[in-house]
Design an enzyme around this catalytic site. Structure first.
Site, short mmCIF file in Angstrom:
data_model
loop_
_atom_site.label_atom_id
_atom_site.label_comp_id
_atom_site.label_asym_id
_atom_site.label_seq_id
_atom_site.Cartn_x
_atom_site.Cartn_y
_atom_site.Cartn_z
N PRO A 5 0.85 -1.19 0.00
CA PRO A 5 0.00 0.00 0.00
C PRO A 5 0.88 1.23 0.00
O PRO A 5 1.83 1.32 0.79
CB PRO A 5 -0.77 -0.11 1.33
CG PRO A 5 0.06 -1.01 2.20
CD PRO A 5 0.81 -1.92 1.28
N MET A 6 0.61 2.19 -0.88
CA MET A 6 1.41 3.43 -0.90
C MET A 6 0.51 4.61 -1.23
O MET A 6 -0.07 4.68 -2.33
CB MET A 6 2.55 3.32 -1.93
CG MET A 6 3.64 2.34 -1.50
SD MET A 6 5.00 2.24 -2.68
CE MET A 6 4.33 1.13 -3.93
N GLN A 58 -6.46 -1.54 2.58
CA GLN A 58 -5.74 -1.23 3.81
C GLN A 58 -6.44 -0.09 4.55
O GLN A 58 -6.70 0.97 3.98
CB GLN A 58 -4.29 -0.82 3.56
CG GLN A 58 -3.57 -0.78 4.92
CD GLN A 58 -2.22 -0.13 4.91
OE1 GLN A 58 -2.06 1.00 4.46
NE2 GLN A 58 -1.22 -0.84 5.41
N CYS A 88 2.56 3.21 9.54
CA CYS A 88 2.79 4.56 9.01
C CYS A 88 3.17 5.53 10.13
O CYS A 88 2.47 5.63 11.14
CB CYS A 88 1.53 5.06 8.29
SG CYS A 88 1.79 6.69 7.61
N HIS A 159 7.35 -4.80 7.98
CA HIS A 159 8.35 -3.88 7.42
C HIS A 159 9.55 -3.96 8.37
O HIS A 159 9.46 -3.57 9.54
CB HIS A 159 7.75 -2.47 7.36
CG HIS A 159 8.67 -1.48 6.73
ND1 HIS A 159 8.29 -0.18 6.50
CD2 HIS A 159 9.95 -1.57 6.30
CE1 HIS A 159 9.30 0.49 5.94
NE2 HIS A 159 10.32 -0.34 5.82
N ASN A 199 8.86 -7.15 4.24
CA ASN A 199 8.82 -5.93 3.42
C ASN A 199 9.99 -5.03 3.81
O ASN A 199 10.41 -5.00 4.96
CB ASN A 199 7.48 -5.21 3.68
CG ASN A 199 7.46 -3.79 3.15
OD1 ASN A 199 7.32 -2.83 3.92
ND2 ASN A 199 7.60 -3.62 1.86
N GLY A 201 13.05 -2.76 1.28
CA GLY A 201 14.35 -2.77 0.59
C GLY A 201 14.53 -3.82 -0.49
O GLY A 201 15.64 -3.97 -0.99
N GLY A 221 7.55 -2.41 -2.23
CA GLY A 221 7.02 -1.05 -2.22
C GLY A 221 7.59 -0.25 -3.37
O GLY A 221 7.16 -0.38 -4.51
N ARG A 222 8.64 0.54 -3.08
CA ARG A 222 9.15 1.47 -4.07
C ARG A 222 9.61 0.81 -5.36
O ARG A 222 9.49 1.40 -6.44
CB ARG A 222 10.28 2.30 -3.44
CG ARG A 222 9.74 3.32 -2.47
CD ARG A 222 10.79 3.80 -1.51
NE ARG A 222 11.15 2.77 -0.53
CZ ARG A 222 11.98 2.97 0.48
NH1 ARG A 222 12.54 4.14 0.63
NH2 ARG A 222 12.23 1.98 1.33
#
Ligand SMILES: Cc1cc2nc3c(=O)[nH]c(=O)nc-3n(C[C@H](O)[C@H](O)[C@H](O)COP(=O)(O)O)c2cc1C
Length: 328
Positions: A5-6, A58, A88, A159, A199, A201, A221-222
């Site tokens: 989720p971002m 989410q 978050c 994470h 999660n 890296g 993620g990224r």
């Protein structure tokens, strides 16, 4: 594999694009607060297209009763899973008592999840950090999980960084605290009945696939927006029987139809176009691709920017140059 989720990234256009690259990964919405679900424009916030499934909603929640109301509402949308955000660290989220600060309140997290599970038959999961502030030891995370477990939740997306709630921006909190994969591996060893997805890296095929031997999944993620084609490369290894492979050319041709259906002018289709800028990331042709796409974006008719870009040069020429090192 799943795509994280971002906020401001994983909107429905991004998810549609992701789904072309990976048929099997779980995709996530951006974090949506219970307040937004209860009081906001529900169709704008919750609508999605069936192609995006399996899709996880989410939710950011601070109170069990608000979670109950939000999950009840979301039932009509038929998401595949509900996930609670306990990761978050932004100030705004902290002010609402949501996100990573809940790592200090495992009993409350347990109650929120217990109530959510009472409302829906869909799986309910939690995404959390390995710690926050001075609750930063493995034992603190273990304590969190041992209490949350009483909710009946068995899927944990971890994470592998602590979050520092005072003094670091959300961006810094994704980069500065060191990754501690070993804490996540230890959690799996001590709680083998948990399904644990790691999660943080993961940016290349080898490191993602290596987790398969140890854990139950990896969340990207990224990397999903910095090098989107990686999703397809991993998918092909994980599901070779699925003929999941799709070329960049096929993706772009497919997206022309999507843009024509969903936007009435090319310049309004930016929420989709921004996702394809990095389709050639880490190839020498990446810059050329961005330039011709930019030129095309002066066109008005939906999809014309892409058509023009595709007409202009054979895409293989962007790929034929050797890969640059990932660190560059
Ligand atoms: C722009 C952006 C927005 C994010 N929004 C959320 C969010 O809404 N919910 C959440 O749980 N994590 C959010 N995250 C954190 C990611 O889900 C993920 O945990 C983090 O980026 C680490 O994974 P990575 O190293 O693969 O990027 C966000 C990350 C980024 C970069």
């Amino acid at each position: 594999m799943s795509v994280a989720p971002m906020v401001d990234v994983t909107d429905r256009h991004f998810r549609y694009f992701n789904r072309l690259l990976t048929k099997n990964s779980y995709l996530y919405t951006e974090m949506i607060s219970t307040g937004a679900i209860i009081h906001g424009d529900r169709h704008r916030i919750l609508d999605f297209s069936p192609q995006e499934k399996p899709l996880v909603l989410q939710i950011g929640a601070a109170k069990p009763e608000e979670m109950v109301e939000a999950v009840k509402i979301a039932e009509d949308w038929d998401y595949d899973e509900i996930n609670l955000n306990v990761g978050c660290p932004s100030n705004k989220v902290q002010e609402g008592d949501l996100g990573a600060c809940l790592m200090a309140k495992p009993e409350l997290v347990r109650d929120i999840l217990t109530e959510a599970r009472g409302i829906t038959s869909k799986p309910v999961t939690v995404k959390h950090r390995i710690g926050i502030d001075d609750l930063d030891k493995y034992e603190d995370m273990e304590n969190f999980c041992s209490i949350v477990e009483a909710s009946g939740v068995t899927r944990y997306i971890v994470h592998a960084r602590i979050a520092i709630l005072k003094g670091l921006s959300p961006k810094d909190n994704r980069n500065i605290p060191p990754l501690r994969y070993e804490d996540v591996y230890r959690l799996k060893e001590e709680y083998p009945h948990f399904q644990i997805e790691i999660n943080g890296g993961f940016k290349d095929r080898e490191s993602i696939l290596a987790q398969k031997e140890i854990l139950d999944g990896v969340m990207l993620g990224r990397a999903a927006y910095e090098r989107p084609y990686l999703l397809n490369e991993v998918e092909n290894v994980l599901y070779p029987e699925d003929t999941a492979s799709i070329t960049r050319q096929e993706i772009l041709e497919h997206l022309i139809g999507y843009i024509q259906e969903n936007f009435d002018e090319d310049n309004k289709a930016w929420p989709l176009y921004r996702n394809i800028y990095d389709l050639f990331a880490f190839h020498k042709g990446a810059k050329v691709w961005k330039r011709i796409l930019n030129e095309g974006l002066k066109e008005d008719k939906p999809g014309d920017a892409l058509k023009k870009a595709l007409d202009q040069l054979p895409l293989e020429s962007l790929l034929s140059s050797s890969l640059l090192p990932l660190s560059s």
